[in-house]
Scaffold this motif. Structure first.
Motif, PDB file in Angstrom:
ATOM      1  N   ASP A  80       0.812  -1.212   0.000  1.00 47.55           N
ATOM      2  CA  ASP A  80       0.000   0.000   0.000  1.00 47.55           C
ATOM      3  C   ASP A  80       0.852   1.273   0.000  1.00 47.55           C
ATOM      4  O   ASP A  80       0.789   2.093   0.933  1.00 47.55           O
ATOM      5  N   PRO A  81       1.656   1.467  -1.031  1.00 47.09           N
ATOM      6  CA  PRO A  81       2.517   2.659  -1.076  1.00 47.09           C
ATOM      7  C   PRO A  81       1.736   3.969  -1.048  1.00 47.09           C
ATOM      8  O   PRO A  81       2.223   4.981  -0.538  1.00 47.09           O
ATOM      9  N   GLY A  82       0.513   3.963  -1.592  1.00 43.32           N
ATOM     10  CA  GLY A  82      -0.291   5.175  -1.568  1.00 43.32           C
ATOM     11  C   GLY A  82      -0.631   5.611  -0.158  1.00 43.32           C
ATOM     12  O   GLY A  82      -0.562   6.805   0.181  1.00 43.32           O
ATOM     13  N   ALA A  83      -1.003   4.649   0.689  1.00 43.16           N
ATOM     14  CA  ALA A  83      -1.330   4.977   2.079  1.00 43.16           C
ATOM     15  C   ALA A  83      -0.095   5.458   2.831  1.00 43.16           C
ATOM     16  O   ALA A  83      -0.174   6.374   3.660  1.00 43.16           O
ATOM     17  N   ILE A  84       1.051   4.850   2.539  1.00 45.62           N
ATOM     18  CA  ILE A  84       2.309   5.283   3.170  1.00 45.62           C
ATOM     19  C   ILE A  84       2.608   6.730   2.776  1.00 45.62           C
ATOM     20  O   ILE A  84       2.965   7.561   3.616  1.00 45.62           O
ATOM     21  N   ALA A  85       2.444   7.031   1.491  1.00 43.70           N
ATOM     22  CA  ALA A  85       2.708   8.391   1.013  1.00 43.70           C
ATOM     23  C   ALA A  85       1.776   9.398   1.673  1.00 43.70           C
ATOM     24  O   ALA A  85       2.215  10.465   2.134  1.00 43.70           O
TER      25      ALA A  85
END
Length: 269
Positions: free
Chosen positions: A115-120
Motif C-alpha cells: 500500500d505505497p499510496g497509504a504510506i505516502a
C-alpha cells in the motif's frame, strides 16, 4: 530479534581512523548515540563529519577502529546496517518532475512495501505537505523540498537516520521548518545523527553535542555540560540587541513556517 528491539546505543564509534594518503581525516574518534536522541556532530568544513557519516552508512571503509549501528558492525554486517538506516545528504534527492506524492509512492514501491499510496499520504500529513501533494516538487520551496526529502528517507521506518548538513543553503524560514521536522523525528523514537557547522542549530536541536576538530572529538556532552567547560559567568547588565534572524522573522510576520501556500507564494528575492 527485530532491528528495533536490539539493546545498547543506537550508534557506537570506537577509535575510528581514516586517512587519504598523507591526509589524516579521522584520528581516533569515539562516541555513542543513545536511542531516540538527537546527536549533533559539530565541526567546521573539512573536520571529518561527512567521512564519519559515510563510514557509518557503509559507503566508506575505516582504516582502523570499529563502528556499530543498531547493534550491527558496519564492517562485518553491512547489509543489516543498511536495513537499519536512512541517509539524507546535503542536497535534497527528490525527483523534481514528479509530484511530492509521486516521489513518496515511488520510493515505497522500490522498497516493495504494501500500500505505497497509504504510506505516502501518511507521510504527507506528518510533514505538512498534503496541500502540495499533487504539485511538482520543482515548485516547492527549499524547506518543503527538504521536508519531502526527509519524508522519503523515513519510508520503511528506519530506526536510525543520518542528516548530513540538512539546512545548508536554506533561508531562515526553511531552516526553522527543518528544525521542527527533526524534533518530530526524535519524538517518534527515531535516532538522529545530525552533522552541522551551524552552532545555533546544534544548540537548538541536540540532546548531546560532539565537537570534531582536526580529526578528533575534543568535547562531547549536553549543552549544559559543555557550558561548564567555560569559566564561571559574571553577571553584568548588557542591553540585548536583536539578531538579524529575529529581525527578519519579526518583519515578515508570524506566519506558520509550515503554511505551504505562504511559503511558496512569497517573493524570496
Amino acid at each position: 530479534m527485530t532491528a528495533q528491539s536490539i539493546a545498547g546505543p543506537a550508534i557506537r564509534v570506537q577509535g575510528l581512523v581514516k586517512s587519504y594518503g598523507k591526509l589524516e581525516v579521522l584520528r581516533g574518534v569515539d562516541f555513542d548515540v543513545a536511542r531516540g536522541s538527537i546527536f549533533a556532530l559539530l565541526g567546521s568544513n573539512g573536520a571529518g563529519k561527512t567521512t564519519i557519516v559515510r563510514i557509518l552508512a557503509t559507503l566508506l571503509k575505516a582504516d582502523a577502529g570499529t563502528a556499530g549501528v543498531n547493534g550491527f558492525d558496519v564492517a562485518t554486517q553491512p547489509a543489516n546496517v543498511r536495513e537499519s538506516i536512512s541517509l539524507t545528504g546535503q542536497f535534497a534527492a527528490v525527483d523534481e518532475i514528479l509530484s511530492g506524492r509521486e516521489n513518496l509512492v515511488l520510493v515505497a514501491k522500490l522498497r516493495h512495501l504494501k500500500d505505497p499510496g497509504a504510506i505516502a499520504d501518511d507521510l504527507l500529513r506528518r510533514f505538512s505537505l498534503t496541500d502540495a501533494a499533487t504539485r511538482r516538487a520543482s515548485t516547492y520551496s527549499g524547506g518543503m523540498r527538504r521536508r519531502l526529502d526527509i519524508a522519503m528517507s523515513l519510508i520503511g521506518n528506519p530506526p536510525v537516520i543520518f542528516l548530513d548538513e540538512p539546512t545548508a543553503g536554506l533561508d531562515p524560514e526553511a531552516r526553522i521548518e527543518v528544525w521542527q521536522t527533526v524534533k518530530e523525528l526524535a519524538s517518534h523514537g527515531t535516532t538522529v545523527l545530525l552533522t552541522t557547522q551551524y552552532l545555533g542549530e546544534a544548540e537548538h536541536l541536540a540532546d548531546r553535542i560532539a565537537i570534531l576538530h582536526q580529526g578528533r572529538i575534543i568535547a562531547n556532552g549536553t549543552l549544559d555540560e559543555l557550558k561548564q567547560l567555560l569559566p564561571p559567568a559574571t553577571v553584568e547588565y548588557v542591553e540585548k540587541q536583536p539578531t538579524l534572524e529575529e529581525i527578519f522573522l519579526a518583519i515578515i510576520g508570524d506566519d506558520d513556517p509550515r503554511d505551504t501556500a505562504g511559503t511558496t507564494t512569497r517573493n524570496r528575492g
